[in-house]
Enzyme design. Structure first.
Site, mmCIF file in Angstrom:
data_model
loop_
_atom_site.group_PDB
_atom_site.id
_atom_site.type_symbol
_atom_site.label_atom_id
_atom_site.label_comp_id
_atom_site.label_asym_id
_atom_site.label_seq_id
_atom_site.Cartn_x
_atom_site.Cartn_y
_atom_site.Cartn_z
ATOM 1 N N GLU A 180 31.990 -6.130 3.437
ATOM 2 C CA GLU A 180 31.114 -4.993 3.130
ATOM 3 C C GLU A 180 29.622 -5.332 3.123
ATOM 4 O OE1 GLU A 180 32.354 -3.123 -0.486
ATOM 5 O OE2 GLU A 180 34.246 -2.442 0.367
ATOM 6 N N GLU B 115 40.981 -2.948 2.274
ATOM 7 C CA GLU B 115 40.978 -2.694 0.828
ATOM 8 C C GLU B 115 41.198 -1.219 0.563
ATOM 9 O OE1 GLU B 115 37.559 -3.991 -1.433
ATOM 10 O OE2 GLU B 115 37.533 -5.958 -0.470
#
Ligand code: BGC
Length: 443
Positions: free
Chosen positions: A166, A355
């Site tokens: 991320e 995720e």
């Protein structure tokens, strides 16, 4: 819904990150990372907590990998702590750090669990930060040395690699808002970090490709499904477009060879100052897969007072919708929209949900955690993923965030995302009902 609906080759897994679970922050030659130092500053983290010990995975990895085995989860995603391998970020290698990850990898393989390595999950070596960290272009060389070292030491047994976790979140929270390590604020830090991170994202891929014989290379992106707060309001629509450029497009588009989304977010013009002549080409790399990390939907409204984006996110609690204790709306369709949106880019190969998960208040009663809300959350999201898959989307896998309750960054230990409950005082692990549900689903 049945596991079989996804096909036999679908990759089911669970994700973790080094700083959130390992502890042992200064053991066996590990150098400090920016999270080790940031968490020691006053009032940065809920309750002034830190990851010095966390889940003590460094010492308890055998027990924890056996938990994964017991839960019948075939794929384990974890990250490598850069400063455990290179205490100073570059130069001398810490053999004990290499030994630790070797043991983790070997045990996984022994138990039939595929190891998936994330090379960077936010814990930059502190000594590199002191030289400017992500804001210093030199980091392309530092990162290259680190990536090459990991491939050299682990690549004989590990084929699944993710370069970054991320990038939007760690540049935004760490270099613009200052709420994550290293705690820097302001547009100049953010822009400089952004460009160097994006360069490393591609360079990391090239290094693995050149050193590994059969790698499966990806990188991960946070993806927020966005909608205008008032669907009909033109200002909210435009604000949503700007936030989308920032949150969802900033790192994936340069990787795909499309450059930065300058047109939809004028503040990104500042990136030009950091671009060298061949950078546009260097930003691109052909990943084997893209990892998407999806948790929620965000509603965006126009706000004159917010610099650069003129937009605000309207929190779930203010909208009175079902939300987790992170104040993230539970909106299972977001995972479907994420896949549908990202696959529209023409050169995307595989998509993996690296995720997805939820933090709720759990309670332990007679050694049992009946976390119905989490089970329901996971089930509903997986169902929406199946919908996309049935419509032909090229989704290859799904990883739950996360194996066990752990250090949730600025929120400390309060938000519990795990399939396994952790008592941080005694280090006792209890498989939650959601974990049992996931196991049953997988078998
Ligand atoms: C991060 C994890 C984090 C999770 C929940 C993701 O942004 O990759 O490290 O714990 O979301 O907040």
């Amino acid at each position: 819904m049945n596991k079989k609906d996804f096909g036999d080759d679908f990759l089911w897994g669970v994700s973790t990150a080094a700083y959130q679970i390992e502890g042992a922050f200064n053991i066996d030659g590990k150098g400090l990372s920016i999270w080790d130092t940031f968490t020691k500053k006053k009032n940065k983290i809920f309750n002034n907590e830190n990851g010095d010990i966390a889940c003590d995975f460094y010492h308890k990895f055998t027990q924890d990998i056996y938990l994964i085995y017991q839960l019948k989860i075939p794929n384990f995603r974890f990250s490598i702590s850069w400063s455990r391998i290179f205490p100073e970020g570059v130069g001398t290698i810490n053999q004990k750090g290499i030994d630790f990850y070797n043991k983790v990898i070997d045990l996984c393989l022994e138990l039939g669990i595929q190891p998936w390595i994330t090379l960077y999950h936010w814990d930059l070596p502190q000594s590199l930060h002191e030289k400017g960290g992500w804001t210093n272009r030199e980091i392309i060389n530092w990162f290259s040395e680190y990536v090459a070292c990991c491939v050299k030491h682990f690549g004989d047994r590990v084929s699944k690699w993710m370069i970054l976790n991320e990038p939007m979140v760690f540049t935004g929270a760490g270099y613009f808002l200052g709420v994550h390590a290293p705690g820097l604020k302001g547009i100049d830090h953010f822009i400089a970090a952004t460009h160097h991170v994006a360069m490393c994202q591609a360079e990391g891929g090239r290094i693995i490709r050149s050193l590994h014989s059969n790698p499966y290379i990806g990188t991960t992106f946070s993806y927020s499904h966005l909608e205008p707060y008032s669907a009909e309001n033109e200002n909210d629509q435009k604000a949503t477009k700007r936030v989308d450029a920032l949150l969802n497009r900033l790192f994936i588009e340069p990787l795909l060879g499309l450059g930065y989304p300058l047109k939809d977010l004028p503040m990104l013009d500042k990136l030009e100052k950091f671009m060298h002549p061949n950078d546009l080409n260097q930003l691109a790399f052909d990943m084997d897969f893209v990892g998407l990390q999806v948790y929620t939907r965000e509603l965006v409204n126009y706000s004159l007072f917010v610099p650069f984006v003129q937009a605000n996110i309207v929190k779930a609690s203010r909208r009175f919708v079902h939300h987790t204790i992170m104040d993230w709306e539970v909106f299972p369709d977001s995972i479907y929209h994420a896949v549908k949106r990202i696959e529209k880019y023409s050169n995307i190969k595989d998509i993996i949900i690296t995720e997805n998960g939820a933090a709720f208040d759990d309670s332990v009663n007679n050694d049992r955690v009946a976390d119905l809300l989490r089970k329901d959350y996971l089930q509903k999201h997986i169902k929406k993923l199946l919908k996309a898959k049935k419509e032909g989307s090229n989704i290859k896998g799904y990883f739950v965030w996360t194996l066990m309750d752990n250090f949730e960054w600025a929120e400390g230990f309060k938000p519990r995302f795990g399939l396994v409950h952790l008592d941080f005082k005694t280090q006792k692990r209890i498989i939650k009902d959601s974990g049992i549900w996931y196991r049953d689903f997988l078998t």
